[in-house]
Design an enzyme around this catalytic site. Structure first.
Site, PDB file in Angstrom:
ATOM      1  N   ASP A  41       9.478 -28.312  13.431  1.00  0.00           N
ATOM      2  CA  ASP A  41       8.880 -27.829  12.182  1.00  0.00           C
ATOM      3  C   ASP A  41       9.769 -28.065  10.967  1.00  0.00           C
ATOM      4  O   ASP A  41       9.426 -27.684   9.852  1.00  0.00           O
ATOM      5  CB  ASP A  41       8.551 -26.340  12.292  1.00  0.00           C
ATOM      6  N   HIS A 133      26.942 -28.644 -15.651  1.00  0.00           N
ATOM      7  CA  HIS A 133      26.066 -28.885 -16.801  1.00  0.00           C
ATOM      8  C   HIS A 133      26.373 -27.907 -17.927  1.00  0.00           C
ATOM      9  O   HIS A 133      26.217 -28.250 -19.108  1.00  0.00           O
ATOM     10  CB  HIS A 133      24.601 -28.753 -16.373  1.00  0.00           C
ATOM     11  N   LYS A 195      17.967 -34.948 -30.688  1.00  0.00           N
ATOM     12  CA  LYS A 195      16.677 -35.289 -30.089  1.00  0.00           C
ATOM     13  C   LYS A 195      15.793 -34.053 -29.997  1.00  0.00           C
ATOM     14  O   LYS A 195      16.275 -32.928 -29.906  1.00  0.00           O
ATOM     15  CB  LYS A 195      16.869 -35.885 -28.683  1.00  0.00           C
ATOM     16  N   ASP A 221      27.967 -38.235 -20.971  1.00  0.00           N
ATOM     17  CA  ASP A 221      27.101 -37.129 -20.573  1.00  0.00           C
ATOM     18  C   ASP A 221      27.484 -36.687 -19.171  1.00  0.00           C
ATOM     19  O   ASP A 221      28.155 -37.422 -18.426  1.00  0.00           O
ATOM     20  CB  ASP A 221      25.633 -37.550 -20.618  1.00  0.00           C
ATOM     21  N   ASP A 225      19.299 -38.318 -15.515  1.00  0.00           N
ATOM     22  CA  ASP A 225      18.160 -38.038 -14.643  1.00  0.00           C
ATOM     23  C   ASP A 225      17.157 -39.189 -14.728  1.00  0.00           C
ATOM     24  O   ASP A 225      17.237 -40.155 -13.977  1.00  0.00           O
ATOM     25  CB  ASP A 225      17.534 -36.707 -15.036  1.00  0.00           C
ATOM     26  N   THR A 226      16.221 -39.132 -15.650  1.00  0.00           N
ATOM     27  CA  THR A 226      15.223 -40.202 -15.761  1.00  0.00           C
ATOM     28  C   THR A 226      15.742 -41.399 -16.547  1.00  0.00           C
ATOM     29  O   THR A 226      15.135 -42.469 -16.513  1.00  0.00           O
ATOM     30  CB  THR A 226      13.951 -39.683 -16.456  1.00  0.00           C
TER      31      THR A 226
END
Length: 313
Positions: A41, A133, A195, A221, A225-226
Protein backbone atom coordinates in the site's frame (compact mmCIF):
# COMPACT_ATOMS: atom_id res chain seq x y z
CA UNK A 1 40.18 8.47 32.67
CA UNK A 2 40.36 10.31 29.34
CA UNK A 3 37.14 11.14 27.53
CA UNK A 4 36.76 10.30 23.86
CA UNK A 5 33.97 11.64 21.67
CA UNK A 6 31.81 8.76 20.36
CA UNK A 7 32.29 7.59 16.78
CA UNK A 8 30.13 9.07 14.03
CA UNK A 9 28.24 7.27 11.27
CA UNK A 10 26.46 8.66 8.23
CA UNK A 11 23.19 7.31 6.81
CA UNK A 12 20.92 8.51 4.02
CA UNK A 13 17.29 8.53 3.01
CA UNK A 14 16.67 6.63 -0.21
CA UNK A 15 16.49 9.70 -2.48
CA UNK A 16 19.54 11.43 -0.97
CA UNK A 17 22.00 8.55 -1.33
CA UNK A 18 23.63 10.27 -4.34
CA UNK A 19 24.75 13.17 -2.10
CA UNK A 20 25.32 11.20 1.11
CA UNK A 21 27.84 8.96 -0.67
CA UNK A 22 29.91 12.01 -1.63
CA UNK A 23 29.62 13.45 1.88
CA UNK A 24 30.70 10.14 3.47
CA UNK A 25 33.65 9.85 1.10
CA UNK A 26 34.77 13.38 1.91
CA UNK A 27 34.21 12.76 5.63
CA UNK A 28 36.32 9.59 5.45
CA UNK A 29 33.84 6.91 6.51
CA UNK A 30 31.74 4.42 4.53
CA UNK A 31 28.08 5.26 4.14
CA UNK A 32 26.09 3.36 6.77
CA UNK A 33 23.78 0.53 5.79
CA UNK A 34 20.05 1.14 6.04
CA UNK A 35 17.28 -0.78 4.32
CA UNK A 36 13.70 0.22 3.57
CA UNK A 37 10.95 -2.40 3.72
CA UNK A 38 7.92 -1.45 1.65
CA UNK A 39 4.36 -2.69 1.89
CA UNK A 40 2.06 -3.02 -1.10
CA UNK A 41 0.00 0.00 0.00
CA UNK A 42 3.05 2.29 -0.08
CA UNK A 43 3.92 2.23 3.63
CA UNK A 44 7.63 1.82 4.34
CA UNK A 45 9.90 1.07 7.31
CA UNK A 46 13.62 1.94 7.60
CA UNK A 47 16.03 -0.35 9.43
CA UNK A 48 19.64 0.34 10.43
CA UNK A 49 21.69 -2.70 9.52
CA UNK A 50 24.53 -1.93 11.95
CA UNK A 51 24.80 -0.90 15.59
CA UNK A 52 24.58 2.81 16.39
CA UNK A 53 24.37 2.52 20.18
CA UNK A 54 26.13 5.41 21.88
CA UNK A 55 27.22 6.97 18.57
CA UNK A 56 26.59 10.26 16.77
CA UNK A 57 24.58 9.62 13.63
CA UNK A 58 24.22 12.03 10.73
CA UNK A 59 21.06 11.39 8.72
CA UNK A 60 21.33 12.98 5.28
CA UNK A 61 17.99 13.80 3.67
CA UNK A 62 16.89 16.75 1.55
CA UNK A 63 13.14 17.11 2.00
CA UNK A 64 12.20 17.95 -1.58
CA UNK A 65 8.93 16.53 -2.98
CA UNK A 66 7.44 14.06 -2.56
CA UNK A 67 6.64 14.10 1.16
CA UNK A 68 8.00 10.54 1.38
CA UNK A 69 11.44 12.13 1.87
CA UNK A 70 10.33 13.89 5.03
CA UNK A 71 8.53 10.81 6.32
CA UNK A 72 11.63 8.68 5.70
CA UNK A 73 13.71 11.14 7.70
CA UNK A 74 11.24 11.20 10.59
CA UNK A 75 11.14 7.40 10.74
CA UNK A 76 14.94 7.16 10.61
CA UNK A 77 15.26 9.68 13.45
CA UNK A 78 12.80 7.68 15.53
CA UNK A 79 14.62 4.42 14.73
CA UNK A 80 17.97 5.96 15.71
CA UNK A 81 16.51 7.23 18.98
CA UNK A 82 15.12 3.79 19.81
CA UNK A 83 18.46 2.20 18.85
CA UNK A 84 20.16 4.31 21.57
CA UNK A 85 22.11 6.69 19.31
CA UNK A 86 23.79 9.30 21.47
CA UNK A 87 23.41 12.27 19.09
CA UNK A 88 21.05 12.44 16.11
CA UNK A 89 21.84 15.17 13.59
CA UNK A 90 19.38 15.66 10.74
CA UNK A 91 21.45 16.87 7.79
CA UNK A 92 18.94 18.57 5.49
CA UNK A 93 20.78 20.28 2.60
CA UNK A 94 17.43 21.45 1.19
CA UNK A 95 14.82 22.22 3.86
CA UNK A 96 11.43 21.76 2.20
CA UNK A 97 8.26 23.65 3.17
CA UNK A 98 10.51 26.64 3.98
CA UNK A 99 8.39 28.96 1.82
CA UNK A 100 5.59 28.48 4.39
CA UNK A 101 7.40 30.48 7.08
CA UNK A 102 4.50 32.80 7.99
CA UNK A 103 0.76 33.37 7.59
CA UNK A 104 0.54 35.53 4.48
CA UNK A 105 -3.25 35.23 4.40
CA UNK A 106 -5.97 33.90 6.73
CA UNK A 107 -6.51 30.18 7.39
CA UNK A 108 -3.17 28.85 6.09
CA UNK A 109 -0.55 26.77 7.95
CA UNK A 110 2.99 27.72 8.86
CA UNK A 111 4.47 24.61 7.29
CA UNK A 112 8.11 25.31 8.17
CA UNK A 113 7.21 25.55 11.87
CA UNK A 114 5.28 22.27 11.66
CA UNK A 115 8.23 20.48 10.04
CA UNK A 116 10.56 21.82 12.74
CA UNK A 117 8.30 20.47 15.49
CA UNK A 118 8.00 17.10 13.73
CA UNK A 119 11.78 16.74 13.53
CA UNK A 120 12.19 17.55 17.22
CA UNK A 121 9.32 15.31 18.28
CA UNK A 122 10.89 12.43 16.33
CA UNK A 123 14.10 12.85 18.33
CA UNK A 124 16.55 14.99 16.33
CA UNK A 125 19.10 16.61 18.66
CA UNK A 126 20.64 18.89 16.04
CA UNK A 127 19.73 20.26 12.62
CA UNK A 128 22.18 21.03 9.83
CA UNK A 129 20.91 22.77 6.70
CA UNK A 130 21.93 25.22 3.97
CA UNK A 131 20.50 28.49 2.66
CA UNK A 132 17.09 28.47 4.30
CA UNK A 133 14.45 30.37 2.36
CA UNK A 134 14.00 32.57 5.44
CA UNK A 135 16.65 32.95 8.15
CA UNK A 136 14.05 33.18 10.90
CA UNK A 137 13.15 29.51 10.41
CA UNK A 138 16.08 28.77 12.74
CA UNK A 139 13.93 30.24 15.50
CA UNK A 140 11.29 27.56 14.95
CA UNK A 141 13.65 25.01 16.52
CA UNK A 142 14.46 24.50 20.18
CA UNK A 143 17.51 22.42 19.19
CA UNK A 144 20.82 23.75 17.78
CA UNK A 145 20.70 24.64 14.07
CA UNK A 146 23.81 24.86 11.90
CA UNK A 147 22.70 27.08 9.03
CA UNK A 148 25.38 26.89 6.33
CA UNK A 149 25.74 29.26 3.40
CA UNK A 150 26.40 28.07 -0.14
CA UNK A 151 28.31 31.32 -0.71
CA UNK A 152 31.36 29.49 0.67
CA UNK A 153 31.38 27.31 -2.45
CA UNK A 154 29.86 29.76 -4.96
CA UNK A 155 32.20 32.69 -4.33
CA UNK A 156 35.39 30.86 -5.37
CA UNK A 157 33.66 29.85 -8.62
CA UNK A 158 32.51 33.41 -9.31
CA UNK A 159 36.01 34.74 -8.68
CA UNK A 160 37.43 32.15 -11.09
CA UNK A 161 35.32 33.69 -13.89
CA UNK A 162 37.39 36.90 -13.66
CA UNK A 163 34.47 39.03 -14.84
CA UNK A 164 34.98 42.75 -15.39
CA UNK A 165 32.22 45.26 -14.62
CA UNK A 166 30.52 42.77 -12.28
CA UNK A 167 27.09 43.49 -10.83
CA UNK A 168 25.24 41.27 -8.34
CA UNK A 169 21.47 41.20 -8.68
CA UNK A 170 18.56 39.99 -6.58
CA UNK A 171 15.54 38.62 -8.50
CA UNK A 172 13.18 40.02 -5.84
CA UNK A 173 13.08 42.38 -2.87
CA UNK A 174 13.28 39.53 -0.36
CA UNK A 175 16.67 38.42 -1.64
CA UNK A 176 18.32 41.83 -1.46
CA UNK A 177 20.16 40.96 1.77
CA UNK A 178 21.76 37.97 0.07
CA UNK A 179 22.72 40.05 -2.96
CA UNK A 180 24.36 42.73 -0.79
CA UNK A 181 26.31 40.05 1.10
CA UNK A 182 27.72 38.68 -2.17
CA UNK A 183 28.51 42.19 -3.43
CA UNK A 184 30.41 42.96 -0.24
CA UNK A 185 32.84 40.10 -0.82
CA UNK A 186 33.08 40.71 -4.56
CA UNK A 187 33.23 44.51 -4.22
CA UNK A 188 30.58 44.93 -6.90
CA UNK A 189 27.46 46.96 -7.60
CA UNK A 190 23.97 45.71 -6.70
CA UNK A 191 20.64 45.88 -8.52
CA UNK A 192 17.27 44.57 -7.38
CA UNK A 193 14.28 43.32 -9.35
CA UNK A 194 10.82 44.34 -8.17
CA UNK A 195 8.17 41.85 -9.24
CA UNK A 196 4.45 41.46 -8.75
CA UNK A 197 2.72 38.09 -9.08
CA UNK A 198 -0.78 37.23 -10.30
CA UNK A 199 -0.51 34.01 -8.29
CA UNK A 200 2.16 31.56 -7.11
CA UNK A 201 4.81 30.95 -9.82
CA UNK A 202 3.17 33.45 -12.22
CA UNK A 203 4.81 36.89 -12.64
CA UNK A 204 2.65 39.84 -13.65
CA UNK A 205 5.20 42.66 -13.91
CA UNK A 206 8.92 43.13 -13.19
CA UNK A 207 10.89 46.36 -12.82
CA UNK A 208 14.62 46.86 -12.32
CA UNK A 209 16.04 49.05 -9.52
CA UNK A 210 19.53 50.00 -10.65
CA UNK A 211 21.59 50.19 -13.85
CA UNK A 212 22.99 47.13 -15.65
CA UNK A 213 24.10 48.73 -18.92
CA UNK A 214 27.54 47.46 -19.88
CA UNK A 215 27.68 45.14 -16.85
CA UNK A 216 28.16 41.40 -16.37
CA UNK A 217 25.30 40.47 -14.07
CA UNK A 218 25.02 37.54 -11.65
CA UNK A 219 21.60 36.90 -10.13
CA UNK A 220 21.68 35.21 -6.72
CA UNK A 221 18.81 33.34 -5.09
CA UNK A 222 18.28 30.52 -2.60
CA UNK A 223 16.22 28.34 -4.95
CA UNK A 224 14.89 28.06 -8.47
CA UNK A 225 11.47 26.44 -8.90
CA UNK A 226 9.73 27.01 -12.24
CA UNK A 227 12.51 29.27 -13.53
CA UNK A 228 10.07 32.00 -14.54
CA UNK A 229 11.55 34.72 -12.32
CA UNK A 230 15.15 34.20 -13.42
CA UNK A 231 14.24 33.87 -17.10
CA UNK A 232 12.20 37.08 -16.93
CA UNK A 233 14.94 38.90 -15.01
CA UNK A 234 17.57 37.85 -17.54
CA UNK A 235 15.42 39.10 -20.42
CA UNK A 236 14.80 42.45 -18.71
CA UNK A 237 18.50 42.94 -17.96
CA UNK A 238 19.63 42.12 -21.48
CA UNK A 239 17.04 44.59 -22.78
CA UNK A 240 18.55 47.20 -20.46
CA UNK A 241 22.02 46.68 -21.96
CA UNK A 242 23.68 44.03 -19.77
CA UNK A 243 26.69 42.30 -21.36
CA UNK A 244 25.80 38.90 -19.85
CA UNK A 245 23.52 37.42 -17.21
CA UNK A 246 24.31 34.40 -15.06
CA UNK A 247 22.40 33.02 -12.09
CA UNK A 248 23.42 31.33 -8.84
CA UNK A 249 20.71 29.29 -7.09
CA UNK A 250 21.48 26.99 -4.19
CA UNK A 251 18.56 24.57 -4.54
CA UNK A 252 17.58 23.40 -8.08
CA UNK A 253 13.94 22.43 -7.58
CA UNK A 254 13.32 22.96 -11.32
CA UNK A 255 9.69 21.89 -11.55
CA UNK A 256 7.27 22.07 -14.45
CA UNK A 257 8.81 23.56 -17.58
CA UNK A 258 11.81 25.01 -15.72
CA UNK A 259 14.43 23.26 -17.87
CA UNK A 260 12.84 24.55 -21.07
CA UNK A 261 12.60 28.09 -19.66
CA UNK A 262 16.26 28.08 -18.69
CA UNK A 263 17.36 26.74 -22.08
CA UNK A 264 15.26 29.33 -23.93
CA UNK A 265 16.21 32.25 -21.69
CA UNK A 266 19.05 34.70 -22.12
CA UNK A 267 20.82 33.27 -19.09
CA UNK A 268 24.37 32.38 -20.03
CA UNK A 269 24.74 29.94 -17.15
CA UNK A 270 22.87 28.66 -14.09
CA UNK A 271 25.10 27.52 -11.21
CA UNK A 272 23.48 25.29 -8.57
CA UNK A 273 24.47 22.86 -5.82
CA UNK A 274 23.59 19.17 -5.63
CA UNK A 275 21.29 19.62 -2.60
CA UNK A 276 18.57 18.33 -4.94
CA UNK A 277 19.37 15.94 -7.80
CA UNK A 278 18.84 17.26 -11.33
CA UNK A 279 16.05 15.54 -13.22
CA UNK A 280 17.98 15.81 -16.48
CA UNK A 281 21.11 17.33 -17.96
CA UNK A 282 21.22 20.85 -19.37
CA UNK A 283 23.97 22.64 -21.26
CA UNK A 284 23.34 25.81 -19.25
CA UNK A 285 23.33 24.25 -15.77
CA UNK A 286 26.56 23.76 -13.82
CA UNK A 287 26.53 21.83 -10.54
CA UNK A 288 28.94 22.75 -7.74
CA UNK A 289 28.86 20.06 -5.04
CA UNK A 290 28.13 20.96 -1.42
CA UNK A 291 29.40 17.57 -0.17
CA UNK A 292 32.81 18.82 1.00
CA UNK A 293 31.21 21.72 2.87
CA UNK A 294 28.85 19.44 4.78
CA UNK A 295 31.55 16.85 5.47
CA UNK A 296 33.89 19.52 6.88
CA UNK A 297 31.21 21.02 9.13
CA UNK A 298 30.15 17.54 10.28
CA UNK A 299 33.77 16.91 11.32
CA UNK A 300 33.74 20.19 13.27
CA UNK A 301 30.48 19.29 14.99
CA UNK A 302 31.75 15.83 15.83
CA UNK A 303 34.94 17.25 17.37
CA UNK A 304 33.13 20.14 19.11
CA UNK A 305 35.02 22.75 17.07
CA UNK A 306 33.71 26.18 16.11
CA UNK A 307 32.11 26.43 12.66
CA UNK A 308 31.91 30.23 12.55
CA UNK A 309 34.65 30.32 9.92
CA UNK A 310 32.18 28.78 7.46
CA UNK A 311 29.76 31.68 7.77
CA UNK A 312 30.74 34.06 4.97
CA UNK A 313 27.32 35.72 5.02
Amino acid sequence: MSYKEPEAKIFACSQSVYLAEKIAQSYGVPLGKVTFSKYSDGEFQPSFEESIRGLRVFLVCSTFPSSDNLMELLLMIDAAKRASARHITAVIPYFGWARQDRKDKPRVPIGAKLVAKLLEAAGATRIMTMDLHADQIQGFFEKPVDHLFASTIFLPYVKSLNLDSLTIASPDMGGSKRAYAYSKFLESDVVVCYKQRKKANVIDTMELIGDVKGRNVILVDDMIDTGGTLAKAADVMMERGALSVRAICTHPILSGEAYEKIENSQLLELIVTDSIPLKKESSKIKVVSCADLFAEVMHMVQNNNSISGKFLM
